[in-house]
Design a protein around this motif. Structure first.
Motif, PDB file in Angstrom:
ATOM      1  N   ASN A 494       0.844  -1.187   0.000  1.00  0.00           N
ATOM      2  CA  ASN A 494       0.000   0.000   0.000  1.00  0.00           C
ATOM      3  C   ASN A 494       0.883   1.241   0.000  1.00  0.00           C
ATOM      4  O   ASN A 494       2.005   1.220   0.510  1.00  0.00           O
ATOM      5  N   ALA A 495       0.373   2.314  -0.557  1.00  0.00           N
ATOM      6  CA  ALA A 495       1.097   3.588  -0.545  1.00  0.00           C
ATOM      7  C   ALA A 495       0.092   4.722  -0.622  1.00  0.00           C
ATOM      8  O   ALA A 495      -1.011   4.582  -1.169  1.00  0.00           O
ATOM      9  N   LEU A 496       0.477   5.862  -0.050  1.00  0.00           N
ATOM     10  CA  LEU A 496      -0.357   7.051  -0.040  1.00  0.00           C
ATOM     11  C   LEU A 496       0.414   8.188  -0.706  1.00  0.00           C
ATOM     12  O   LEU A 496       1.616   8.353  -0.465  1.00  0.00           O
ATOM     13  N   PHE A 497      -0.258   8.944  -1.559  1.00  0.00           N
ATOM     14  CA  PHE A 497       0.352  10.082  -2.248  1.00  0.00           C
ATOM     15  C   PHE A 497      -0.385  11.353  -1.833  1.00  0.00           C
ATOM     16  O   PHE A 497      -1.625  11.378  -1.810  1.00  0.00           O
ATOM     17  N   LEU A 498       0.377  12.401  -1.532  1.00  0.00           N
ATOM     18  CA  LEU A 498      -0.210  13.660  -1.096  1.00  0.00           C
ATOM     19  C   LEU A 498       0.258  14.813  -1.979  1.00  0.00           C
ATOM     20  O   LEU A 498       1.428  14.868  -2.386  1.00  0.00           O
ATOM     21  N   GLY A 499      -0.646  15.715  -2.244  1.00  0.00           N
ATOM     22  CA  GLY A 499      -0.317  16.946  -2.949  1.00  0.00           C
ATOM     23  C   GLY A 499      -1.342  17.994  -2.588  1.00  0.00           C
ATOM     24  O   GLY A 499      -2.408  17.672  -2.057  1.00  0.00           O
ATOM     25  N   ARG A 500      -1.015  19.240  -2.882  1.00  0.00           N
ATOM     26  CA  ARG A 500      -1.974  20.313  -2.624  1.00  0.00           C
ATOM     27  C   ARG A 500      -2.071  21.196  -3.851  1.00  0.00           C
ATOM     28  O   ARG A 500      -1.116  21.353  -4.615  1.00  0.00           O
ATOM     29  N   GLY A 501      -3.268  21.784  -4.043  1.00  0.00           N
ATOM     30  CA  GLY A 501      -3.459  22.737  -5.118  1.00  0.00           C
ATOM     31  C   GLY A 501      -3.130  22.151  -6.477  1.00  0.00           C
ATOM     32  O   GLY A 501      -3.591  21.070  -6.852  1.00  0.00           O
ATOM     33  N   ILE A 520       0.745  -2.370  -6.622  1.00  0.00           N
ATOM     34  CA  ILE A 520       0.649  -1.913  -5.247  1.00  0.00           C
ATOM     35  C   ILE A 520      -0.586  -1.035  -5.121  1.00  0.00           C
ATOM     36  O   ILE A 520      -0.803  -0.137  -5.937  1.00  0.00           O
ATOM     37  N   HIS A 521      -1.385  -1.280  -4.096  1.00  0.00           N
ATOM     38  CA  HIS A 521      -2.559  -0.432  -3.879  1.00  0.00           C
ATOM     39  C   HIS A 521      -2.083   0.962  -3.486  1.00  0.00           C
ATOM     40  O   HIS A 521      -1.382   1.142  -2.481  1.00  0.00           O
ATOM     41  N   ALA A 522      -2.447   1.951  -4.275  1.00  0.00           N
ATOM     42  CA  ALA A 522      -1.997   3.326  -4.027  1.00  0.00           C
ATOM     43  C   ALA A 522      -3.178   4.272  -4.156  1.00  0.00           C
ATOM     44  O   ALA A 522      -4.007   4.129  -5.057  1.00  0.00           O
ATOM     45  N   GLU A 523      -3.240   5.223  -3.254  1.00  0.00           N
ATOM     46  CA  GLU A 523      -4.278   6.248  -3.283  1.00  0.00           C
ATOM     47  C   GLU A 523      -3.629   7.617  -3.176  1.00  0.00           C
ATOM     48  O   GLU A 523      -2.536   7.759  -2.622  1.00  0.00           O
ATOM     49  N   ALA A 524      -4.297   8.624  -3.707  1.00  0.00           N
ATOM     50  CA  ALA A 524      -3.826  10.004  -3.592  1.00  0.00           C
ATOM     51  C   ALA A 524      -4.915  10.852  -2.955  1.00  0.00           C
ATOM     52  O   ALA A 524      -6.108  10.652  -3.226  1.00  0.00           O
ATOM     53  N   TYR A 525      -4.484  11.792  -2.138  1.00  0.00           N
ATOM     54  CA  TYR A 525      -5.414  12.701  -1.463  1.00  0.00           C
ATOM     55  C   TYR A 525      -4.851  14.114  -1.467  1.00  0.00           C
ATOM     56  O   TYR A 525      -3.625  14.301  -1.451  1.00  0.00           O
ATOM     57  N   PRO A 526      -5.727  15.097  -1.451  1.00  0.00           N
ATOM     58  CA  PRO A 526      -5.250  16.437  -1.104  1.00  0.00           C
ATOM     59  C   PRO A 526      -4.720  16.374   0.333  1.00  0.00           C
ATOM     60  O   PRO A 526      -5.387  15.810   1.214  1.00  0.00           O
ATOM     61  N   VAL A 545       4.116   9.369  -0.077  1.00  0.00           N
ATOM     62  CA  VAL A 545       4.845  10.187  -1.044  1.00  0.00           C
ATOM     63  C   VAL A 545       4.230  11.582  -1.050  1.00  0.00           C
ATOM     64  O   VAL A 545       3.009  11.727  -1.175  1.00  0.00           O
ATOM     65  N   THR A 546       5.065  12.590  -0.925  1.00  0.00           N
ATOM     66  CA  THR A 546       4.575  13.962  -0.830  1.00  0.00           C
ATOM     67  C   THR A 546       5.221  14.826  -1.895  1.00  0.00           C
ATOM     68  O   THR A 546       6.450  14.854  -2.019  1.00  0.00           O
ATOM     69  N   VAL A 547       4.400  15.484  -2.684  1.00  0.00           N
ATOM     70  CA  VAL A 547       4.875  16.422  -3.704  1.00  0.00           C
ATOM     71  C   VAL A 547       4.930  17.801  -3.060  1.00  0.00           C
ATOM     72  O   VAL A 547       3.893  18.361  -2.678  1.00  0.00           O
ATOM     73  N   ALA A 548       6.156  18.347  -2.916  1.00  0.00           N
ATOM     74  CA  ALA A 548       6.339  19.543  -2.095  1.00  0.00           C
ATOM     75  C   ALA A 548       7.067  20.657  -2.845  1.00  0.00           C
ATOM     76  O   ALA A 548       8.249  20.915  -2.610  1.00  0.00           O
ATOM     77  N   GLY A 569       4.297   7.429  10.438  1.00  0.00           N
ATOM     78  CA  GLY A 569       4.344   7.271   8.993  1.00  0.00           C
ATOM     79  C   GLY A 569       5.702   7.656   8.444  1.00  0.00           C
ATOM     80  O   GLY A 569       6.413   8.499   8.998  1.00  0.00           O
ATOM     81  N   VAL A 570       6.078   7.024   7.333  1.00  0.00           N
ATOM     82  CA  VAL A 570       7.369   7.284   6.688  1.00  0.00           C
ATOM     83  C   VAL A 570       7.123   8.118   5.436  1.00  0.00           C
ATOM     84  O   VAL A 570       6.341   7.721   4.564  1.00  0.00           O
ATOM     85  N   LEU A 571       7.780   9.261   5.349  1.00  0.00           N
ATOM     86  CA  LEU A 571       7.577  10.218   4.252  1.00  0.00           C
ATOM     87  C   LEU A 571       8.657  10.079   3.191  1.00  0.00           C
ATOM     88  O   LEU A 571       9.847   9.918   3.511  1.00  0.00           O
ATOM     89  N   TYR A 572       8.237  10.183   1.955  1.00  0.00           N
ATOM     90  CA  TYR A 572       9.136  10.253   0.802  1.00  0.00           C
ATOM     91  C   TYR A 572       8.771  11.547   0.072  1.00  0.00           C
ATOM     92  O   TYR A 572       7.712  11.624  -0.554  1.00  0.00           O
ATOM     93  N   VAL A 573       9.630  12.534   0.164  1.00  0.00           N
ATOM     94  CA  VAL A 573       9.268  13.894  -0.223  1.00  0.00           C
ATOM     95  C   VAL A 573      10.058  14.334  -1.458  1.00  0.00           C
ATOM     96  O   VAL A 573      11.292  14.258  -1.477  1.00  0.00           O
ATOM     97  N   LEU A 574       9.335  14.802  -2.476  1.00  0.00           N
ATOM     98  CA  LEU A 574       9.932  15.452  -3.641  1.00  0.00           C
ATOM     99  C   LEU A 574       9.857  16.945  -3.388  1.00  0.00           C
ATOM    100  O   LEU A 574       8.798  17.560  -3.546  1.00  0.00           O
ATOM    101  N   ALA A 575      10.970  17.528  -2.969  1.00  0.00           N
ATOM    102  CA  ALA A 575      10.967  18.901  -2.466  1.00  0.00           C
ATOM    103  C   ALA A 575      11.800  19.814  -3.348  1.00  0.00           C
ATOM    104  O   ALA A 575      12.904  19.447  -3.781  1.00  0.00           O
TER     105      ALA A 575
END
Length: 636
Positions: A494-501, A520-526, A545-548, A569-575
């Protein structure tokens, strides 16, 4: 999504049929087959239809054909993506009709291949069974074969013409008959079909995609909705559908022969491990090609590819809102464009999942610009949604598409044709990024036409777009760091993806890529929605996974990241480099080479593509042909 190839010739056509199927393998399939008229090559051979079918790859089908000495000068072939009936040999195309009643045990009389879905197949099946027809499959396709046989009175074209009037749904078909050894009949409604004219005029071809005929002929006729085509040695003719539902023979200029560029090495794998990897790394060139010749932001960029004589500047003056229709990755590109259109062009924009749009009540606005987005231009759901919008009175239409001769481009007033080149991998990469480029150009053109883009702003945006290929090369250099991330992800389910705007749609696209090819089951949320439910899923076994990017929402995003860390939680950040997000326990950071403002989504999506790709490689999945999926979705 399925593939059709057919031919009428004086030579053994089987190698061309099989090669055509191989060229269409990238679309995805779970069975394949070929049928030929045994007497079409040598008059001394007994007349009859022969076929071979397989649930393995086309290479195995070729082994069957060679072992069985199957050859003929007239034939059809098919790759099937299962809709009705499981992937099994008895459900594979081509399907035969053996007649009814006393003739039911006779050798096959009609052979047929079909793309699409017949919605009234159950009632047709019941009627045909009542007449004595025996069914050997669970498919809707076999119904068409028996239906044509039931209408056959000595002329295959007339039988097909009569049969299609009883079909409801979508179809592209190619048909043979045992008693007519030098003839193939095709018909289309809702699914693409092209006619290929042989180089000396003595042989002719049918295919669901002109790519299947690459190297065989460059002379292509695009069949339109409701067309029937009759292919014989040395001649062909096309009958079109009249507005009143009847049909009429068409003069050649109504369906002109178009010359396509000769096949190049664009579809060759080269030194890459998979086509998806190759296509990810082709994005700088694809963007450069897509933007080639864009010297300034003018509405005329959207002229020419659509209907001749329709001026984009006039359409842009008349519209006051935008409706985007798309599916899958194209839908996410539309969601990104909504932010651009409303922020830069100040135009209200609605984005609809095409497969849902026409099945709900909506309020049409004749001053809306309807934008249809599709890589192939043949996506059934998007085409149906486009036609629905037109039927509601919204006639201002524009397509963003990678295929200049597709149905979508032909049916829209205006178009911007991207130049991504052939995309083989099922999971879209370069087609997605070039769609974003086309949509950003559309945003700027609309802003200019509404007086909302200054000369200085236009110049700045153009400089940024021209720099995109160089900026992308720097992002691609991050691949080794993403391979390291992929080793962690390959162990997860499983994996979670986050982004804003502006970057929430990019998070959606990243999750889609991971689930498509790594399973892999993956979901994205604001990111702001974490506390409204998804946070319940966060544990040390759920990578986030966080798009930053360094934008106005960065500080809000940092707060959301802290919510993840507080739950182990463990973060993987594209900053972006200047975000001051540092590596620490439970926080993995990859620094993007530069902040790219409004065009940042085009850069941030590339690491997500690479992460999905290398995770799939680590898990040993079929990257280019993921299970259950197809490249060009030509059924609803």
């Amino acid at each position: 999504m399925c593939g059709i190839v057919g031919a009428v010739s004086t030579r053994n056509i089987v190698p061309i049929l099989v090669q055509g199927l191989q060229r269409l393998e990238y679309r995805g399939y779970d069975s394949c087959g070929v049928a030929v008229h045994a007497g079409s090559l040598d008059a001394t051979q007994p007349a009859g239809l022969q076929r071979a079918r397989s649930t393995a790859r086309v290479a195995e089908l070729l082994d069957q054909v060679q072992a069985g000495h199957i050859q003929g000068a007239t034939g059809i072939a098919h790759t099937r993506w299962a809709t009705h009936g499981a992937p099994a040999v008895h459900n594979a195309h081509p399907h035969f009709s053996h007649g009814a009643g006393r003739d039911a045990a006779a050798a096959g009389r009609v052979a047929l291949v079909h793309n699409g879905i017949i919605e009234n197949h159950e009632e047709l099946r019941a009627a045909l069974q009542a007449r004595g027809y025996a069914f050997a499959s669970q498919t809707d396709t076999e119904v068409i074969a028996h239906l044509i046989d039931s209408h056959y009175g000595g002329d295959l074209f007339e039988a097909v013409q009569a049969a299609v009037t009883q079909l409801r749904g979508a179809y592209a078909i190619a048909v043979l008959h045992r008693d007519e050894p030098r003839r193939v009949v095709g018909a289309r409604a809702g699914s693409p079909l092209v006619l290929g004219v042989g180089r000396d005029g003595s042989e002719h071809f049918l295919a669901s995609d002109a790519l299947a005929l690459a190297g065989v002929t460059e002379q292509i006729v695009y069949l339109e909705e409701g067309d029937l085509a009759d292919l014989q040695l040395g001649r062909y003719w096309i009958v079109g559908r009249r507005p009143d539902g009847g049909s009429e023979p068409l003069p050649p200029d109504r369906r002109p022969v178009r010359t396509l560029p000769a096949h190049s090495g664009a579809a060759e794998l080269g030194a890459y491990r998979h086509y998806m990897q190759k296509e990810i790394f082709e994005q700088p060139r694809a963007l450069a090609d897509t933007l080639e010749g864009v010297a300034g932001i003018v509405p005329e960029l959207f002229d020419g590819a659509g209907r001749p004589g329709v001026a984009a500047w006039r359409v842009f003056q008349e519209i006051d809102s935008v409706l985007i229709l798309a599916c899958g990755s194209s839908y996410y590109s539309g969601c990104t464009a909504k932010h651009w259109l409303e922020e830069i062009a100040r135009i209200p924009t609605q984005v609809e999942v095409a497969s849902e749009y026409r099945y709900r009540a909506s309020v049409p606005n004749p001053r809306t610009l309807v934008v249809a987005i599709s890589q192939s231009g043949e996506t059934a759901d998007t085409l149906a949604a486009l036609r629905h919008a037109q039927g509601l009175g919204m006639q201002h239409t524009l397509s963003i598409c990678n295929a200049a001769s597709s149905a979508m481009v032909r049916e829209c007033q205006l178009a911007y044709v991207t130049r991504a080149g052939v995309e083989i991998g099922v999971a879209s990469t370069k087609a997605f990024s070039t769609q974003l480029a086309g949509l950003f150009l559309l945003t700027l053109a609309l802003a200019q036409s509404k007086g909302r883009l200054s000369g200085a702003q236009e110049a700045a945006h153009l400089r940024a777009m021209r720099h995109l290929p160089v900026a992308l090369q720097a992002v691609l250099a991050l691949e080794p760091q993403l391979i390291a991330w992929a080793e962690d992800f390959a162990r997860m389910e499983n994996a979670l993806f986050l982004g804003r705007g502006l970057h929430y749609p990019i998070a959606l696209e990243g999750a889609l890529k991971l689930k498509e090819i790594s399973y892999i089951h993956a979901e994205a949320y604001p990111a702001g929605e974490l506390k409204h439910g998804p946070l319940a899923l966060v544990t040390s076994a759920m990578p986030v996974v966080t798009v930053a990017p360094n934008d106005t929402l960065l500080e809000k995003l940092k707060s959301n990241m802290q919510e993840v860390r507080a739950r182990a939680g463990v973060l993987y950040v594209l900053a972006d480099a200047d975000t001051r997000i540092e590596r620490s326990e439970g926080i993995h950071v990859i620094r993007m080479p530069e902040h790219y403002g409004a065009l940042s989504p085009l850069l941030h999506v590339v690491p997500l593509q690479l992460l999905a790709y290398h995770t799939a490689c680590a898990r040993g999945t079929d990257v280019d042909k993921p299970r259950n999926l197809a490249k060009s979705v030509t059924v609803e």
